[in-house]
Design a protein around this motif. Structure first.
Motif, PDB file in Angstrom:
ATOM      1  N   VAL A 186       0.845  -1.189   0.000  1.00  0.00           N
ATOM      2  CA  VAL A 186       0.000   0.000   0.000  1.00  0.00           C
ATOM      3  C   VAL A 186       0.886   1.248   0.000  1.00  0.00           C
ATOM      4  CG1 VAL A 186      -1.899   1.179   1.160  1.00  0.00           C
ATOM      5  CG2 VAL A 186      -1.649  -1.282   1.422  1.00  0.00           C
ATOM      6  N   PRO A 187       1.002   1.934  -1.115  1.00  0.00           N
ATOM      7  CA  PRO A 187       1.744   3.192  -1.117  1.00  0.00           C
ATOM      8  C   PRO A 187       0.909   4.275  -0.447  1.00  0.00           C
ATOM      9  CG  PRO A 187       1.218   2.470  -3.376  1.00  0.00           C
ATOM     10  CD  PRO A 187       0.449   1.612  -2.432  1.00  0.00           C
ATOM     11  N   CYS A 188       1.515   5.043   0.447  1.00  0.00           N
ATOM     12  CA  CYS A 188       0.763   6.092   1.137  1.00  0.00           C
ATOM     13  C   CYS A 188       1.514   7.403   1.064  1.00  0.00           C
ATOM     14  CB  CYS A 188       0.581   5.782   2.618  1.00  0.00           C
ATOM     15  SG  CYS A 188       0.360   4.071   2.999  1.00  0.00           S
ATOM     16  N   TYR A 189       0.789   8.428   0.748  1.00  0.00           N
ATOM     17  CA  TYR A 189       1.373   9.765   0.767  1.00  0.00           C
ATOM     18  C   TYR A 189       0.342  10.705   1.376  1.00  0.00           C
ATOM     19  CZ  TYR A 189       3.397  14.114  -0.948  1.00  0.00           C
ATOM     20  OH  TYR A 189       3.928  15.374  -1.023  1.00  0.00           O
ATOM     21  N   ASN A 190       0.626  11.218   2.540  1.00  0.00           N
ATOM     22  CA  ASN A 190      -0.300  12.078   3.286  1.00  0.00           C
ATOM     23  C   ASN A 190      -1.695  11.455   3.382  1.00  0.00           C
ATOM     24  OD1 ASN A 190       1.776  13.892   3.521  1.00  0.00           O
ATOM     25  ND2 ASN A 190       1.075  15.220   1.859  1.00  0.00           N
ATOM     26  N   ARG A 196      12.038  11.070   1.418  1.00  0.00           N
ATOM     27  CA  ARG A 196      11.247  12.190   0.897  1.00  0.00           C
ATOM     28  C   ARG A 196      10.211  11.604  -0.056  1.00  0.00           C
ATOM     29  NH1 ARG A 196      12.465  12.930  -4.465  1.00  0.00           N
ATOM     30  NH2 ARG A 196      14.570  12.447  -5.165  1.00  0.00           N
ATOM     31  N   ASN A 197       9.459  12.455  -0.723  1.00  0.00           N
ATOM     32  CA  ASN A 197       8.458  11.976  -1.677  1.00  0.00           C
ATOM     33  C   ASN A 197       9.134  11.561  -2.987  1.00  0.00           C
ATOM     34  OD1 ASN A 197       6.220  13.240  -3.973  1.00  0.00           O
ATOM     35  ND2 ASN A 197       5.593  11.656  -2.558  1.00  0.00           N
ATOM     36  N   PHE A 198       9.046  10.277  -3.313  1.00  0.00           N
ATOM     37  CA  PHE A 198       9.668   9.788  -4.539  1.00  0.00           C
ATOM     38  C   PHE A 198       8.637   9.407  -5.591  1.00  0.00           C
ATOM     39  CE2 PHE A 198      13.265   9.245  -1.717  1.00  0.00           C
ATOM     40  CZ  PHE A 198      14.349   9.528  -2.531  1.00  0.00           C
ATOM     41  N   ASP A 202      -4.299   1.035  -3.417  1.00  0.00           N
ATOM     42  CA  ASP A 202      -4.200   2.399  -2.900  1.00  0.00           C
ATOM     43  C   ASP A 202      -4.627   2.453  -1.443  1.00  0.00           C
ATOM     44  OD1 ASP A 202      -3.368   3.199  -5.331  1.00  0.00           O
ATOM     45  OD2 ASP A 202      -5.097   4.474  -5.788  1.00  0.00           O
ATOM     46  N   ALA A 203      -4.172   3.501  -0.767  1.00  0.00           N
ATOM     47  CA  ALA A 203      -4.488   3.655   0.650  1.00  0.00           C
ATOM     48  C   ALA A 203      -5.849   4.290   0.879  1.00  0.00           C
ATOM     49  CB  ALA A 203      -3.416   4.506   1.315  1.00  0.00           C
ATOM     50  N   ASP A 204      -6.440   4.863  -0.160  1.00  0.00           N
ATOM     51  CA  ASP A 204      -7.616   5.710   0.060  1.00  0.00           C
ATOM     52  C   ASP A 204      -8.940   4.965  -0.024  1.00  0.00           C
ATOM     53  OD1 ASP A 204      -7.662   5.219  -2.595  1.00  0.00           O
ATOM     54  OD2 ASP A 204      -7.426   7.298  -3.234  1.00  0.00           O
ATOM     55  N   GLY A 207      -9.477  12.610   2.803  1.00  0.00           N
ATOM     56  CA  GLY A 207      -8.236  13.188   2.298  1.00  0.00           C
ATOM     57  C   GLY A 207      -8.448  13.645   0.868  1.00  0.00           C
ATOM     58  N   GLU A 208      -7.369  14.033   0.196  1.00  0.00           N
ATOM     59  CA  GLU A 208      -7.570  14.501  -1.176  1.00  0.00           C
ATOM     60  C   GLU A 208      -6.601  13.849  -2.146  1.00  0.00           C
ATOM     61  OE1 GLU A 208      -5.339  18.753  -0.766  1.00  0.00           O
ATOM     62  OE2 GLU A 208      -7.360  18.546   0.056  1.00  0.00           O
ATOM     63  N   THR A 209      -6.980  13.895  -3.413  1.00  0.00           N
ATOM     64  CA  THR A 209      -6.169  13.260  -4.439  1.00  0.00           C
ATOM     65  C   THR A 209      -4.803  13.940  -4.533  1.00  0.00           C
ATOM     66  OG1 THR A 209      -5.993  12.705  -6.759  1.00  0.00           O
ATOM     67  CG2 THR A 209      -7.219  14.703  -6.223  1.00  0.00           C
ATOM     68  N   LYS A 210      -3.790  13.135  -4.848  1.00  0.00           N
ATOM     69  CA  LYS A 210      -2.442  13.666  -4.932  1.00  0.00           C
ATOM     70  C   LYS A 210      -2.100  14.101  -6.351  1.00  0.00           C
ATOM     71  CE  LYS A 210      -2.200  12.437  -0.695  1.00  0.00           C
ATOM     72  NZ  LYS A 210      -3.567  11.961  -0.650  1.00  0.00           N
ATOM     73  N   TRP A 211      -3.111  14.019  -7.215  1.00  0.00           N
ATOM     74  CA  TRP A 211      -2.865  14.353  -8.617  1.00  0.00           C
ATOM     75  C   TRP A 211      -3.322  15.762  -8.924  1.00  0.00           C
ATOM     76  CZ3 TRP A 211       0.030  11.385 -11.621  1.00  0.00           C
ATOM     77  CH2 TRP A 211       0.191  10.039 -11.268  1.00  0.00           C
ATOM     78  N   SER A 212      -2.391  16.620  -9.240  1.00  0.00           N
ATOM     79  CA  SER A 212      -2.768  17.921  -9.747  1.00  0.00           C
ATOM     80  C   SER A 212      -2.845  17.779 -11.263  1.00  0.00           C
ATOM     81  CB  SER A 212      -1.696  18.947  -9.378  1.00  0.00           C
ATOM     82  OG  SER A 212      -0.467  18.550  -9.922  1.00  0.00           O
TER      83      SER A 212
HETATM   84  N1  UDP Z   1       0.707   8.151  -3.679  1.00  0.00           N
HETATM   85  C1  UDP Z   1       2.054   7.963  -3.351  1.00  0.00           C
HETATM   86  N2  UDP Z   1       2.958   8.930  -3.707  1.00  0.00           N
HETATM   87  C2  UDP Z   1       2.599  10.048  -4.395  1.00  0.00           C
HETATM   88  C3  UDP Z   1       1.237  10.202  -4.745  1.00  0.00           C
HETATM   89  C4  UDP Z   1       0.319   9.240  -4.376  1.00  0.00           C
HETATM   90  O1  UDP Z   1       2.421   6.958  -2.740  1.00  0.00           O
HETATM   91  O2  UDP Z   1       3.456  10.877  -4.683  1.00  0.00           O
HETATM   92  C5  UDP Z   1      -0.281   7.117  -3.282  1.00  0.00           C
HETATM   93  C6  UDP Z   1      -1.467   7.641  -2.496  1.00  0.00           C
HETATM   94  O3  UDP Z   1      -1.207   7.706  -1.121  1.00  0.00           O
HETATM   95  C7  UDP Z   1      -2.541   6.618  -2.821  1.00  0.00           C
HETATM   96  C8  UDP Z   1      -2.191   6.203  -4.239  1.00  0.00           C
HETATM   97  O4  UDP Z   1      -0.831   6.563  -4.446  1.00  0.00           O
HETATM   98  O5  UDP Z   1      -2.465   5.492  -1.969  1.00  0.00           O
HETATM   99  C9  UDP Z   1      -3.083   6.846  -5.266  1.00  0.00           C
HETATM  100  O6  UDP Z   1      -3.117   8.245  -5.077  1.00  0.00           O
HETATM  101  P1  UDP Z   1      -4.450   9.086  -5.215  1.00  0.00           P
HETATM  102  O7  UDP Z   1      -5.575   8.383  -4.512  1.00  0.00           O
HETATM  103  O8  UDP Z   1      -4.159  10.466  -4.791  1.00  0.00           O
HETATM  104  O9  UDP Z   1      -4.704   9.038  -6.779  1.00  0.00           O
HETATM  105  P2  UDP Z   1      -6.130   8.922  -7.519  1.00  0.00           P
HETATM  106  O10 UDP Z   1      -6.841   7.769  -6.890  1.00  0.00           O
HETATM  107  O11 UDP Z   1      -6.798  10.202  -7.311  1.00  0.00           O
HETATM  108  O12 UDP Z   1      -5.761   8.646  -8.950  1.00  0.00           O
END
Ligand code: UDP
Ligand code: MG
Length: 309
Positions: A6-10, A67-69, A91-93, A199-204
């Motif tokens: 599970v990748p997690c970022y904030n 850091r954030n990779f 995903d973590a969300d 939480g919010e999406t990490k995609w701008s």
């Molecule tokens: N995530 C990450 N690193 C990043 C951006 C996102 O590990 O730089 C993780 C985030 O925590 C989540 C997953 O990737 O578990 C998907 O991200 P997000 O839900 O923001 O993307 P979306 O579902 O909106 O495409």
């Protein structure tokens, strides 16, 4: 054993629920499993929560990046540290329902090396759906592997598939392409699209655009071939036009001077084509530059997994 990455970022708002639902589902089914939470340099309480949770559950493994990779790096770290015979990525969300894992594992045990979860786009905004559709049309024109809409990184892999992925240590990772490239027996499981739990999406928009370009360029050299074709086409057209002019001169005996429009059109059009082509070549060279540096994909700050490599 099964490893779940599970990748997690904030993700401080959802991580606890994710953990309890995931372990609930797997415990309920009596599976032997480990959960690998890869913290991708979060600046909120995610690492602290993970540490706290891991004290009460030794199946919870964590890896903290310095850091954030990016998610690609986080997934790679998870795959590298995973020890299971089957490995799931999610995903973590909670957009990837943990309940689906069991169904996917079932398929994996039937001998499929990649069990892919495919979501429908219900609940997504119309614009996002439209862009996604267009994007996949465009990308599939330009890459050799087949990419499908609605298929993300949510999947269960066999050890064989994981090893194949780990054998590709390229710096510019585009997992959708990598997953497709390795092939193997694949099965698809459909699920209902869910919106992010909290939480919010990490995609701008910028990140998405970047990712889109990555998908096209970091995977093969078709764009270069398009430049080549475009170049050949314009050269052909130019030769035809020159021949036409030459014949006109032979017939009429003189050049007709008022050709301002033609000249400007030709100059700006060819200038544009050249700039685009140089840009594409530059993108490739930039990628080569990063590959050649051969830097690690990520740096681990701390982990509770014993050294594996
Ligand atoms: N995530 C990450 N690193 C990043 C951006 C996102 O590990 O730089 C993780 C985030 O925590 C989540 C997953 O990737 O578990 C998907 O991200 P997000 O839900 O923001 O993307 P979306 O579902 O909106 O495409
Ligand atoms: Mg999400």
């Amino acid at each position: 054993m099964i490893s779940i990455i599970v990748p997690c970022y904030n993700e401080q708002e959802v991580i606890r629920e994710m953990y309890s639902r995931l372990s609930g589902v797997l415990c309920g089914a009596g599976e032997d499993f480990e959960m690998i939470f890869v913290d991708d340099g979060s600046r909120d309480k995610t690492p602290a929560i993970l540490k706290e949770l891991s004290q009460g559950d030794k199946r919870l493994k964590y890896i903290f990046f310095s850091r954030n990779f990016g998610k690609e790096a986080a997934m790679l770290a998870g795959l590298t540290y995973s020890g299971g015979d089957y490995v799931a990525i999610m995903d973590a969300d909670l957009q990837h329902p943990p309940e689906l894992i069991l169904q996917m594992l079932d398929k994996a045990r039937q001998g499929y090396d990649q069990v892919i979860a495919k979501r429908n786009r219900k609940g997504d905004s119309a614009i996002k759906t439209f862009y996604a559709k267009m994007y996949y049309k465009l990308v599939n024109m330009m890459v050799d592997v087949k990419l499908t809409d609605g298929i993300g990184d949510f999947r269960v892999l066999s050890r064989k598939a994981v090893n194949a992925l780990l054998s590709m240590q390229e710096y510019n990772r585009f997992s959708k392409g990598l997953f497709s490239w390795i092939g193997f027996e694949q099965a698809t499981v459909e699920y209902q699209n869910a919106t992010r739990a909290a939480g919010e999406t990490k995609w701008s928009f910028k990140k998405l655009l970047q990712y889109g370009i990555d998908g096209i360029i970091s995977f093969n050299n078709k764009p270069l071939r398009i430049c080549l074709t475009l170049g050949a086409l314009t050269v052909g057209l130019s030769i035809a036009y020159l021949l036409y002019l030459f014949i006109m001169i032979l017939i009429n005996g003189a050049v007709d001077v008022p050709g301002y429009f033609t000249i400007i059109a030709a100059v700006s059009l060819f200038g544009g084509i050249q700039l685009i082509s140089i840009g594409i070549i530059g993108e490739y060279i930039g990628r080569i530059y990063y590959e050649v540096k051969n830097r690690p994909h990520y740096l681990v700050k701390s982990t509770n997994i014993e050294e594996k490599e």
